[in-house]
Design a protein around this motif. Structure first.
Motif, PDB file in Angstrom:
ATOM      1  N   SER A 191       0.531  -1.225   0.141  1.00  0.00           N
ATOM      2  CA  SER A 191      -0.043  -0.168  -0.030  1.00  0.00           C
ATOM      3  C   SER A 191       0.503   1.519   0.366  1.00  0.00           C
ATOM      4  O   SER A 191       1.860   1.160   0.539  1.00  0.00           O
ATOM      5  CB  SER A 191      -0.668   0.022   0.897  1.00  0.00           C
ATOM      6  OG  SER A 191      -1.119   1.196   1.475  1.00  0.00           O
ATOM      7  N   ARG A 192      -0.020   2.083  -0.568  1.00  0.00           N
ATOM      8  CA  ARG A 192       1.403   3.919  -0.408  1.00  0.00           C
ATOM      9  C   ARG A 192      -0.188   4.641  -0.708  1.00  0.00           C
ATOM     10  O   ARG A 192      -0.490   4.640  -1.735  1.00  0.00           O
ATOM     11  CB  ARG A 192       2.018   3.249  -1.978  1.00  0.00           C
ATOM     12  CG  ARG A 192       3.092   4.482  -2.158  1.00  0.00           C
ATOM     13  CD  ARG A 192       3.871   5.386  -3.577  1.00  0.00           C
ATOM     14  NE  ARG A 192       4.434   6.390  -2.984  1.00  0.00           N
ATOM     15  CZ  ARG A 192       5.543   6.068  -2.945  1.00  0.00           C
ATOM     16  NH1 ARG A 192       6.410   5.002  -2.583  1.00  0.00           N
ATOM     17  NH2 ARG A 192       6.308   7.556  -2.978  1.00  0.00           N
ATOM     18  N   TYR A 193       0.435   5.422   0.222  1.00  0.00           N
ATOM     19  CA  TYR A 193      -0.040   6.639   0.826  1.00  0.00           C
ATOM     20  C   TYR A 193       0.699   8.271   0.384  1.00  0.00           C
ATOM     21  O   TYR A 193       1.710   8.118   0.849  1.00  0.00           O
ATOM     22  CB  TYR A 193      -0.889   6.366   2.016  1.00  0.00           C
ATOM     23  CG  TYR A 193      -0.855   8.044   2.549  1.00  0.00           C
ATOM     24  CD1 TYR A 193      -2.591   7.673   2.440  1.00  0.00           C
ATOM     25  CD2 TYR A 193      -0.049   8.236   3.654  1.00  0.00           C
ATOM     26  CE1 TYR A 193      -3.385   9.260   3.643  1.00  0.00           C
ATOM     27  CE2 TYR A 193      -0.777   9.527   4.288  1.00  0.00           C
ATOM     28  CZ  TYR A 193      -1.935  10.036   4.389  1.00  0.00           C
ATOM     29  OH  TYR A 193      -2.500  11.199   4.878  1.00  0.00           O
ATOM     30  N   GLU A 194       0.223   9.215  -0.100  1.00  0.00           N
ATOM     31  CA  GLU A 194       0.790   9.740  -0.526  1.00  0.00           C
ATOM     32  C   GLU A 194      -0.225  11.091   0.153  1.00  0.00           C
ATOM     33  O   GLU A 194      -1.482  11.009  -1.804  1.00  0.00           O
ATOM     34  CB  GLU A 194       1.016  10.054  -1.970  1.00  0.00           C
ATOM     35  CG  GLU A 194       2.315   9.468  -2.272  1.00  0.00           C
ATOM     36  CD  GLU A 194       3.093   9.791  -3.637  1.00  0.00           C
ATOM     37  OE1 GLU A 194       2.944  10.194  -3.797  1.00  0.00           O
ATOM     38  OE2 GLU A 194       4.358   8.699  -3.623  1.00  0.00           O
ATOM     39  N   ALA A 195       0.083  12.376   0.729  1.00  0.00           N
ATOM     40  CA  ALA A 195      -0.595  13.235   0.777  1.00  0.00           C
ATOM     41  C   ALA A 195      -0.294  14.740   0.466  1.00  0.00           C
ATOM     42  O   ALA A 195       0.596  14.873   1.126  1.00  0.00           O
ATOM     43  CB  ALA A 195      -1.911  12.992   2.164  1.00  0.00           C
ATOM     44  N   THR A 228      -6.353  17.599   3.780  1.00  0.00           N
ATOM     45  CA  THR A 228      -5.870  16.956   3.003  1.00  0.00           C
ATOM     46  C   THR A 228      -5.835  16.317   1.340  1.00  0.00           C
ATOM     47  O   THR A 228      -7.227  16.101   2.140  1.00  0.00           O
ATOM     48  CB  THR A 228      -4.748  15.943   3.776  1.00  0.00           C
ATOM     49  OG1 THR A 228      -5.703  14.697   3.673  1.00  0.00           O
ATOM     50  CG2 THR A 228      -3.787  16.524   4.773  1.00  0.00           C
ATOM     51  N   THR A 229      -5.492  16.238   0.484  1.00  0.00           N
ATOM     52  CA  THR A 229      -5.926  15.841  -0.590  1.00  0.00           C
ATOM     53  C   THR A 229      -4.971  14.415  -0.497  1.00  0.00           C
ATOM     54  O   THR A 229      -3.872  14.516  -0.677  1.00  0.00           O
ATOM     55  CB  THR A 229      -5.760  16.473  -1.938  1.00  0.00           C
ATOM     56  OG1 THR A 229      -4.178  16.408  -1.819  1.00  0.00           O
ATOM     57  CG2 THR A 229      -6.585  17.896  -2.219  1.00  0.00           C
ATOM     58  N   TYR A 230      -5.664  12.891  -0.976  1.00  0.00           N
ATOM     59  CA  TYR A 230      -4.158  11.813  -0.751  1.00  0.00           C
ATOM     60  C   TYR A 230      -4.608  11.000  -1.959  1.00  0.00           C
ATOM     61  O   TYR A 230      -5.706  10.864  -2.647  1.00  0.00           O
ATOM     62  CB  TYR A 230      -3.818  11.297   0.207  1.00  0.00           C
ATOM     63  CG  TYR A 230      -5.155  10.566   1.235  1.00  0.00           C
ATOM     64  CD1 TYR A 230      -5.093   9.576   0.868  1.00  0.00           C
ATOM     65  CD2 TYR A 230      -6.081  11.026   1.863  1.00  0.00           C
ATOM     66  CE1 TYR A 230      -6.211   8.673   1.106  1.00  0.00           C
ATOM     67  CE2 TYR A 230      -6.746  10.185   2.068  1.00  0.00           C
ATOM     68  CZ  TYR A 230      -7.104   8.976   1.919  1.00  0.00           C
ATOM     69  OH  TYR A 230      -8.210   7.776   2.416  1.00  0.00           O
ATOM     70  N   ASP A 231      -3.339  10.131  -2.253  1.00  0.00           N
ATOM     71  CA  ASP A 231      -3.720   9.189  -3.374  1.00  0.00           C
ATOM     72  C   ASP A 231      -2.983   8.202  -2.693  1.00  0.00           C
ATOM     73  O   ASP A 231      -2.088   7.873  -2.164  1.00  0.00           O
ATOM     74  CB  ASP A 231      -2.474   9.747  -4.793  1.00  0.00           C
ATOM     75  CG  ASP A 231      -3.134  11.279  -5.833  1.00  0.00           C
ATOM     76  OD1 ASP A 231      -4.175  10.351  -6.211  1.00  0.00           O
ATOM     77  OD2 ASP A 231      -3.106  11.946  -5.156  1.00  0.00           O
TER      78      ASP A 231
END
Length: 153
Positions: free
Chosen positions: A72-76, A89-92
């Motif tokens: 899992s990869r979270y980028e905010a 936040t916006t995150y992918d």
């Protein structure tokens, strides 16, 4: 294999009352040592890459493997921060390198007689895959709020 190209929109609101002051709950998000203790840690989570930059325009990254499953990869990106009041936040999210979703999340901190009322509101768009319905996201967010609660007491 053909991928069914579609978008699914989903949203949810989660509210928790924590028996500690707003400043304590806020610190769990604003201080890296505290955030990593509950957000990027867990018995069924193997931690990977981590980045923390708590400021408007700053970016967080958390990579790991859950339950011996996919990566899992979270980028905010922080778009709005008002100390002790709100974080936006916006995150992918990606699973095994496949872009799963893009979301906007608001985190609100409200003092109440018993401590802090914390409200997480999220709106997301989920991409293409059969798991792209938002149900798992709400469940995962509930789990994170449980970890936060354990960290706070």
């Amino acid at each position: 294999m053909t991928i069914d190209r579609r978008l699914v929109h989903a949203g949810f609101t989660l509210t928790r009352d924590y028996p500690v002051p707003v400043e304590r709950v806020w610190a769990a998000f604003a201080e890296e040592g505290q955030k990593v203790a509950w957000f990027h840690n867990g018995e069924s989570y193997e931690s990977g890459e981590w980045a923390f930059d708590f400021r408007v325009g700053g970016r967080d990254v958390a990579v790991g493997t859950f339950h011996d499953g996919p990566i899992s990869r979270y980028e905010a990106t922080y778009t709005d921060i008002v100390e002790h009041v709100r974080i936006v936040t916006t995150y992918d999210m990606w699973l095994d390198g496949v872009h799963m979703s893009t979301s906007v999340a608001t985190l609100e901190f409200e003092p109440i007689a018993e401590g802090t009322r914390f409200t997480h509101v999220e709106h997301g768009v989920f991409f293409d895959q059969f798991w792209a319905d938002g149900v798992g996201r709400e469940e995962g967010s509930r789990g994170l709020l449980e970890l936060l609660g354990s960290h706070l007491v």
